[in-house]
Design a protein around this motif. Structure first.
Motif, mmCIF file in Angstrom:
data_model
loop_
_atom_site.group_PDB
_atom_site.id
_atom_site.type_symbol
_atom_site.label_atom_id
_atom_site.label_comp_id
_atom_site.label_asym_id
_atom_site.label_seq_id
_atom_site.Cartn_x
_atom_site.Cartn_y
_atom_site.Cartn_z
ATOM 1 N N ARG A 277 11.589 27.628 24.524
ATOM 2 C CA ARG A 277 12.410 26.557 24.900
ATOM 3 C C ARG A 277 12.896 25.750 23.528
ATOM 4 N N ALA A 278 11.883 25.932 22.621
ATOM 5 C CA ALA A 278 12.219 24.981 21.554
ATOM 6 C C ALA A 278 12.665 25.753 20.475
ATOM 7 N N ARG A 279 13.005 27.041 20.609
ATOM 8 C CA ARG A 279 13.643 28.041 19.422
ATOM 9 C C ARG A 279 15.063 27.976 19.524
ATOM 10 N N PRO A 280 15.781 27.993 18.480
ATOM 11 C CA PRO A 280 17.098 28.136 18.426
ATOM 12 C C PRO A 280 17.651 29.684 18.928
ATOM 13 N N LEU A 281 18.550 29.557 19.556
ATOM 14 C CA LEU A 281 19.271 30.991 19.851
ATOM 15 C C LEU A 281 19.176 32.087 18.949
ATOM 16 N N SER A 282 19.375 31.739 17.973
ATOM 17 C CA SER A 282 19.740 32.591 16.645
ATOM 18 C C SER A 282 18.395 33.554 16.400
ATOM 19 N N GLN A 283 17.434 33.000 16.721
ATOM 20 C CA GLN A 283 15.845 33.525 16.387
ATOM 21 C C GLN A 283 15.371 34.531 17.599
ATOM 22 N N MET B 107 26.435 28.811 20.837
ATOM 23 C CA MET B 107 26.123 28.322 19.487
ATOM 24 C C MET B 107 24.856 28.763 19.152
ATOM 25 N N GLU B 108 24.900 29.491 18.010
ATOM 26 C CA GLU B 108 23.442 30.073 17.862
ATOM 27 C C GLU B 108 22.549 29.225 17.413
ATOM 28 N N GLU B 109 22.860 27.892 16.720
ATOM 29 C CA GLU B 109 21.749 27.037 16.569
ATOM 30 C C GLU B 109 21.285 25.953 17.664
ATOM 31 N N MET C 65 20.355 24.137 29.802
ATOM 32 C CA MET C 65 20.657 22.680 30.259
ATOM 33 C C MET C 65 22.346 22.619 30.465
ATOM 34 N N LEU C 66 23.075 23.436 29.842
ATOM 35 C CA LEU C 66 24.284 23.478 29.935
ATOM 36 C C LEU C 66 24.764 24.023 31.459
ATOM 37 N N GLY C 67 23.785 24.557 32.136
ATOM 38 C CA GLY C 67 24.149 25.032 33.479
ATOM 39 C C GLY C 67 23.998 23.753 34.330
ATOM 40 N N ARG C 68 23.662 22.613 34.057
ATOM 41 C CA ARG C 68 23.529 21.459 34.968
ATOM 42 C C ARG C 68 24.904 20.753 34.921
ATOM 43 N N LEU C 69 25.831 21.049 33.741
ATOM 44 C CA LEU C 69 26.982 20.235 33.659
ATOM 45 C C LEU C 69 27.651 19.774 34.863
ATOM 46 N N PRO C 70 27.956 20.799 35.738
ATOM 47 C CA PRO C 70 28.806 20.637 36.917
ATOM 48 C C PRO C 70 28.025 19.502 37.922
#
Length: 270
Positions: free
Chosen positions: A138-144, A94-96, A104-109
């Motif tokens: 870390r505080a920038r959106p992926l889209s940037q 998700m770009e935003e 942090m999604l890597g910690r879901l498991p």
């Protein structure tokens, strides 16, 4: 763990429509080593990596895949995700989402459903972002981010899982040479800590820096051996039709283009 296998696959067949992509492939990946997978376009490299990771549903019924000595189909999805991390080609995120949230999604498991991140989760995210030199975003959106910056963030997400086995399909996409070197250092650190890395690579010279190499063509494994072995070098040159040469340069093995005139190439194929 000496001599143990992180991953073993037997008789892996994958079919797309009427075309068989993998033809009964057998593969053994030793623990605590870096294995690179190389071969011409269309060899089946990415398909094999997806098949042994469990990401493909339509694998032949006779296939047997084991993760650290256990049948893959008998391991829950949650446990599998803790033991085996994945970084694929052209992954969509998700770009935003902020970079920190993507990683942090890597910690879901490791988290209970809807549980907030723990101090250990935050520590793992920071460690992964610093390893990939992406902490400052870390505080920038992926889209940037640029393509190379995004790739480093997605690598950080895979590292954040802290899995014993890391599978990567074309992880160097969009990375410039200095960051390709950084990636190799990360891989070497992971292996030194006892982890296992498997990477599909187009960059053959970088693939030669691994411990072991799997060489594929036409949906089959043609050779599996140590990257330092001359038999591996000969197989590598053959699979690329002797259009590369493996040479020892500055203490490492590299693959260099072997230029031949068009007339010489035509004569070879006639």
């Amino acid at each position: 763990m000496s001599g143990s296998l992180a991953l073993e696959a037997r008789n892996v067949r994958v079919q797309a429509g009427e075309r068989e992509i993998l033809h009964g492939v057998d593969l053994k990946i030793p623990s605590g080593r870096w294995t690179s997978i190389v071969g011409p376009n269309g060899a089946g490299k990415s398909t094999l990596l997806k098949a042994v990771s469990g990401l493909l549903r339509h694998v032949g019924a006779q296939a047997r895949i084991e993760l650290m000595g256990r049948p893959l189909h008998g391991i829950s999805g949650r446990e599998r995700a803790r033991r085996m991390a994945w970084l694929g080609q052209n992954e969509v995120a998700m770009e935003e989402l902020l970079v920190h949230d993507v990683v942090m999604l890597g910690r879901l498991p490791h988290k209970a459903w809807l549980a907030p991140p723990s101090a250990r989760d935050f520590e793992a995210v920071e460690q992964a972002l610093r390893m990939t030199q992406a902490w400052q975003w870390r505080a920038r959106p992926l889209s940037q981010l640029s393509g190379g910056e995004r790739q480093r963030v997605l690598l950080a997400r895979a590292l954040c899982v802290q899995a014993q086995l890391l599978l990567m399909d074309e992880p160097l996409a969009n990375l410039d040479p200095p960051h390709q070197t950084d990636w190799m250092h990360i891989v070497r650190d992971l292996v030194a800590a006892g982890n296992t890395v498997v990477s599909v690579l187009h960059e053959v010279s970088i693939a030669l820096q691994a411990d072991d190499m799997v060489i594929m063509a036409d949906g089959r494994v043609l050779h599996h051996g140590a990257c330092s072995d001359r038999g591996t070098h000969a197989a590598l040159e053959r699979v690329f039709e002797h259009r590369i040469r493996v040479l020892h340069v500055d203490g490492v093995w590299v693959a260099l283009p072997h230029w031949r005139s068009r007339a010489a190439m035509d004569e070879r194929h006639n």
